[in-house]
Design a protein around this motif. Structure first.
Motif, PDB file in Angstrom:
ATOM      1  N   LEU A   1      51.647  33.147  37.606  1.00  0.00           N
ATOM      2  CA  LEU A   1      51.421  34.533  37.175  1.00  0.00           C
ATOM      3  C   LEU A   1      52.768  35.211  36.961  1.00  0.00           C
ATOM      4  CD1 LEU A   1      48.683  35.397  39.797  1.00  0.00           C
ATOM      5  CD2 LEU A   1      48.278  34.927  37.388  1.00  0.00           C
ATOM      6  N   SER A   2      53.564  34.660  36.109  1.00  0.00           N
ATOM      7  CA  SER A   2      54.915  35.168  35.888  1.00  0.00           C
ATOM      8  C   SER A   2      54.900  36.648  35.511  1.00  0.00           C
ATOM      9  CB  SER A   2      55.586  34.369  34.756  1.00  0.00           C
ATOM     10  OG  SER A   2      56.876  34.859  34.509  1.00  0.00           O
ATOM     11  N   GLY A   3      55.671  37.437  36.287  1.00  0.00           N
ATOM     12  CA  GLY A   3      55.793  38.864  35.976  1.00  0.00           C
ATOM     13  C   GLY A   3      54.607  39.698  36.407  1.00  0.00           C
ATOM     14  N   GLN A   4      53.713  39.138  37.229  1.00  0.00           N
ATOM     15  CA  GLN A   4      52.535  39.895  37.653  1.00  0.00           C
ATOM     16  C   GLN A   4      52.560  40.145  39.160  1.00  0.00           C
ATOM     17  OE1 GLN A   4      48.857  38.141  36.201  1.00  0.00           O
ATOM     18  NE2 GLN A   4      49.145  39.174  34.263  1.00  0.00           N
ATOM     19  N   ARG A   5      52.006  41.287  39.559  1.00  0.00           N
ATOM     20  CA  ARG A   5      51.812  41.598  40.964  1.00  0.00           C
ATOM     21  C   ARG A   5      50.408  41.169  41.353  1.00  0.00           C
ATOM     22  NH1 ARG A   5      53.680  47.802  41.459  1.00  0.00           N
ATOM     23  NH2 ARG A   5      52.793  47.524  43.542  1.00  0.00           N
ATOM     24  N   LEU A   6      50.277  40.533  42.507  1.00  0.00           N
ATOM     25  CA  LEU A   6      49.012  39.933  42.910  1.00  0.00           C
ATOM     26  C   LEU A   6      48.352  40.736  44.023  1.00  0.00           C
ATOM     27  CD1 LEU A   6      47.289  37.421  42.256  1.00  0.00           C
ATOM     28  CD2 LEU A   6      48.449  36.249  44.135  1.00  0.00           C
ATOM     29  N   PHE A   7      47.092  41.112  43.806  1.00  0.00           N
ATOM     30  CA  PHE A   7      46.347  41.934  44.758  1.00  0.00           C
ATOM     31  C   PHE A   7      45.105  41.197  45.250  1.00  0.00           C
ATOM     32  CE2 PHE A   7      48.733  44.824  42.123  1.00  0.00           C
ATOM     33  CZ  PHE A   7      49.148  45.829  42.983  1.00  0.00           C
ATOM     34  N   LEU A   8      44.815  41.337  46.546  1.00  0.00           N
ATOM     35  CA  LEU A   8      43.561  40.844  47.100  1.00  0.00           C
ATOM     36  C   LEU A   8      42.490  41.905  46.883  1.00  0.00           C
ATOM     37  CD1 LEU A   8      41.950  38.773  48.816  1.00  0.00           C
ATOM     38  CD2 LEU A   8      42.695  40.054  50.841  1.00  0.00           C
ATOM     39  N   VAL A   9      41.495  41.573  46.080  1.00  0.00           N
ATOM     40  CA  VAL A   9      40.432  42.522  45.740  1.00  0.00           C
ATOM     41  C   VAL A   9      39.264  42.408  46.711  1.00  0.00           C
ATOM     42  CG1 VAL A   9      38.752  43.184  43.962  1.00  0.00           C
ATOM     43  CG2 VAL A   9      41.076  42.503  43.307  1.00  0.00           C
ATOM     44  N   ASP A  10      38.905  41.162  47.046  1.00  0.00           N
ATOM     45  CA  ASP A  10      37.751  40.943  47.916  1.00  0.00           C
ATOM     46  C   ASP A  10      37.960  39.648  48.695  1.00  0.00           C
ATOM     47  OD1 ASP A  10      34.612  42.120  47.856  1.00  0.00           O
ATOM     48  OD2 ASP A  10      34.865  40.120  48.682  1.00  0.00           O
TER      49      ASP A  10
ATOM     50  N   ASP B   1      40.828  49.647  49.331  1.00  0.00           N
ATOM     51  CA  ASP B   1      41.760  49.503  48.224  1.00  0.00           C
ATOM     52  C   ASP B   1      42.343  48.088  48.219  1.00  0.00           C
ATOM     53  OD1 ASP B   1      43.016  50.824  46.036  1.00  0.00           O
ATOM     54  OD2 ASP B   1      44.895  50.821  47.143  1.00  0.00           O
ATOM     55  N   PRO B   2      42.425  47.427  47.051  1.00  0.00           N
ATOM     56  CA  PRO B   2      43.048  46.104  46.992  1.00  0.00           C
ATOM     57  C   PRO B   2      44.441  46.120  47.608  1.00  0.00           C
ATOM     58  CG  PRO B   2      41.924  46.553  44.936  1.00  0.00           C
ATOM     59  CD  PRO B   2      41.879  47.833  45.735  1.00  0.00           C
ATOM     60  N   VAL B   3      44.799  45.021  48.257  1.00  0.00           N
ATOM     61  CA  VAL B   3      46.063  44.925  48.997  1.00  0.00           C
ATOM     62  C   VAL B   3      47.005  43.976  48.259  1.00  0.00           C
ATOM     63  CG1 VAL B   3      47.151  44.319  51.186  1.00  0.00           C
ATOM     64  CG2 VAL B   3      44.826  45.276  51.152  1.00  0.00           C
ATOM     65  N   GLU B   4      48.251  44.411  48.033  1.00  0.00           N
ATOM     66  CA  GLU B   4      49.220  43.538  47.384  1.00  0.00           C
ATOM     67  C   GLU B   4      49.624  42.436  48.351  1.00  0.00           C
ATOM     68  OE1 GLU B   4      53.146  43.743  44.515  1.00  0.00           O
ATOM     69  OE2 GLU B   4      52.502  45.551  45.585  1.00  0.00           O
ATOM     70  N   LEU B   5      49.611  41.189  47.874  1.00  0.00           N
ATOM     71  CA  LEU B   5      49.834  40.041  48.736  1.00  0.00           C
ATOM     72  C   LEU B   5      51.304  39.661  48.879  1.00  0.00           C
ATOM     73  CD1 LEU B   5      46.842  37.778  47.652  1.00  0.00           C
ATOM     74  CD2 LEU B   5      47.087  39.100  49.761  1.00  0.00           C
ATOM     75  N   PHE B   6      52.064  39.718  47.802  1.00  0.00           N
ATOM     76  CA  PHE B   6      53.471  39.329  47.845  1.00  0.00           C
ATOM     77  C   PHE B   6      54.325  40.488  47.348  1.00  0.00           C
ATOM     78  CE2 PHE B   6      51.239  35.228  46.936  1.00  0.00           C
ATOM     79  CZ  PHE B   6      51.419  34.665  48.182  1.00  0.00           C
ATOM     80  N   ASP B   7      54.746  41.345  48.261  1.00  0.00           N
ATOM     81  CA  ASP B   7      55.557  42.499  47.876  1.00  0.00           C
ATOM     82  C   ASP B   7      57.026  42.198  48.093  1.00  0.00           C
ATOM     83  OD1 ASP B   7      55.894  42.669  50.612  1.00  0.00           O
ATOM     84  OD2 ASP B   7      54.389  44.238  50.851  1.00  0.00           O
TER      85      ASP B   7
ATOM     86  N   LEU C   1      41.151  37.666  43.556  1.00  0.00           N
ATOM     87  CA  LEU C   1      42.492  38.224  43.410  1.00  0.00           C
ATOM     88  C   LEU C   1      42.666  38.773  42.005  1.00  0.00           C
ATOM     89  CD1 LEU C   1      42.668  36.257  45.860  1.00  0.00           C
ATOM     90  CD2 LEU C   1      44.983  35.701  45.138  1.00  0.00           C
ATOM     91  N   LEU C   2      43.558  39.735  41.871  1.00  0.00           N
ATOM     92  CA  LEU C   2      43.866  40.318  40.562  1.00  0.00           C
ATOM     93  C   LEU C   2      45.367  40.307  40.339  1.00  0.00           C
ATOM     94  CD1 LEU C   2      42.849  41.886  37.993  1.00  0.00           C
ATOM     95  CD2 LEU C   2      43.369  43.986  39.262  1.00  0.00           C
ATOM     96  N   GLY C   3      45.798  39.711  39.238  1.00  0.00           N
ATOM     97  CA  GLY C   3      47.189  39.760  38.835  1.00  0.00           C
ATOM     98  C   GLY C   3      47.390  40.844  37.795  1.00  0.00           C
ATOM     99  N   VAL C   4      48.350  41.745  38.039  1.00  0.00           N
ATOM    100  CA  VAL C   4      48.597  42.875  37.144  1.00  0.00           C
ATOM    101  C   VAL C   4      50.045  42.816  36.651  1.00  0.00           C
ATOM    102  CG1 VAL C   4      48.530  45.388  36.907  1.00  0.00           C
ATOM    103  CG2 VAL C   4      46.963  44.253  38.488  1.00  0.00           C
TER     104      VAL C   4
END
Length: 408
Positions: A52-61, A83-89, A106-109
């Motif tokens: 997921l190059s260049g994306q922030r990864l969130f735990l949604v559920d 609220d979804p939690v960012e996994l790798f900050d 998970l959601l990559g943004v």
């Protein structure tokens, strides 16, 4: 977990993106990516960066365990409820990894697009800073992002104690073992138990005896107090005075939060107590950085102005760093915002009312309660002219007891 969840649906509920326009969210959703991982899967930061190059990864559920800097921490999120939690900050290291404890969504943004749209937490450009204050904030952020200035360490043991003591199946043996894992906390607890407030006929010499003597509830409050108090430290007198005032205000606000949650039968009483203590936790890195930077010579007025303008920004940083959840992020973000209006009772509203009550307690200036939406949000009666809250009538002894607990 619903298979029908879409990136658009997640972004519409995420705290950092729900304020964007529909067009902006649609553009972001078009480049976002949903990932579904089965239970027992491991995902490392490096692997996520590659996929997921260049994306922030969130735990949604779902639920994961994150290994970060040698420590393991449980993270969970429930779509629609949290609220979804960012996994790798930015606070972790290259070897960070997660292991799923259940099937997870998970959601990559895209990070660059998210930042460009302004969906990235507190908006610094809205702050009215002069050049010196702007330089201070810039340097503060650089210190944090380069790991040269550590944010306050998460009070791990205290939070685990709160979780354990909320478990009806937990016993004295488990609680004793947990407290003994932190030698400083164990020693402080025994010392506090032997104070005049709790002193028994026989001197307490072990953690187990201390827990038996004061009970689960008091142990939980004392552990929270002792763990959090350790981060409220400074060297120079100006900074020491400022941080002592922040702690004292937090203690009183915390006591009011806890009592209000109980009397109103709203929200969790223990989390309410924590919310009050952490409402101004953003002051800690500001004061400590001011102290380390040699700014103490600049005087209290300069420090107070920095606190007034930067408190919410740094508070959000600390709560996010500790991964305590969006409900407590809102407490820090809205800690001085009398106009905050939530759609339903929340800890931020509770903290605001507690702040008003604390000011009234000391006879200090405060806006009319009728102009503060938090009172109506919590369904409270308008306070009397003397600042008395009808909901807390007859609770003076309980308020004193809670305050004295944190002064032990």
């Amino acid at each position: 977990m619903s298979e029908g969840i879409t990136p658009s649906a997640v972004l519409a509920q995420m705290e950092i993106t729900k304020g964007l326009s529909e067009q902006a969210r649609a553009e972001l959703a078009g480049q976002a990516r949903l990932l579904r991982l089965d239970k027992g899967k491991r995902l490392a930061r490096r692997q996520a960066d590659n996929q997921l190059s260049g994306q922030r990864l969130f735990l949604v559920d779902g639920n994961v365990v994150r290994a970060c800097n040698g420590l393991e921490r449980e993270i969970d999120s429930c779509f629609g409820l949290s609220d979804p939690v960012e996994l790798f900050d930015e606070t972790g290291c290259e070897d960070d990894a997660i292991v799923t404890q259940a099937r997870c969504l998970l959601l990559g943004v895209p990070a660059a697009l998210l930042s460009e749209m302004g969906g990235d937490g507190a908006q610094l450009n809205e702050l009215d800073l002069d050049d010196a204050e702007g330089d201070f904030l810039t340097e503060l952020y650089e210190q944090i992002n380069s790991n040269r200035l550590e944010l306050p360490a998460r009070p791990e043991v205290a939070l685990r104690i709160q979780k354990l003591t909320a478990d009806p199946d937990a016993g004295i043996a488990e609680l004793t073992e947990l407290i003994q894992s932190d030698a400083t906390l164990a020693g402080a607890l025994i010392h506090a138990t032997n104070s005049p407030r709790f002193r028994a006929a026989k001197e307490i010499t072990s953690v187990r005896d201390a827990v038996v003597r004061i009970g689960f509830s008091n142990t939980r409050m004392l552990a929270t107090n002792l763990a959090l108090r350790q981060i409220f430290r400074a060297k120079h007198q100006v900074a020491r005075d400022a941080i002592a005032e922040v702690w004292a205000e937090g203690v009183l606000r915390s006591a009011y939060c806890s009592l209000l949650a109980q009397k109103l039968n709203l929200l969790d009483q223990d989390r309410a107590l924590l919310a009050g203590l952490l409402a101004r936790v953003g002051a800690v890195p500001i004061i400590q950085f001011f102290d380390q930077r040699g700014s103490a010579g600049g005087g209290r007025q300069e420090l107070d102005e920095l606190l007034e303008k930067l408190l919410s920004v740094t508070g959000v940083l600390v709560i996010n760093y500790w991964e305590l959840g969006s409900d407590l992020v809102a407490v820090a973000e809205q800690s001085t915002n009398w106009s905050y209006q939530a759609p339903e009772p929340d800890y931020a509203s509770l903290s605001i009312v507690a702040r008003w009550a604390a000011l009234a307690h000391h006879g200090q200036p405060r806006p009319p309660a009728a102009e503060i939406p938090a009172f109506a949000c919590l369904g409270m009666q308008p306070p009397g002219e003397d600042g008395t809250l009808a909901e807390l009538e007859g609770s003076e002894a309980a308020l004193d007891r809670l305050q004295s607990m944190f002064e032990t």
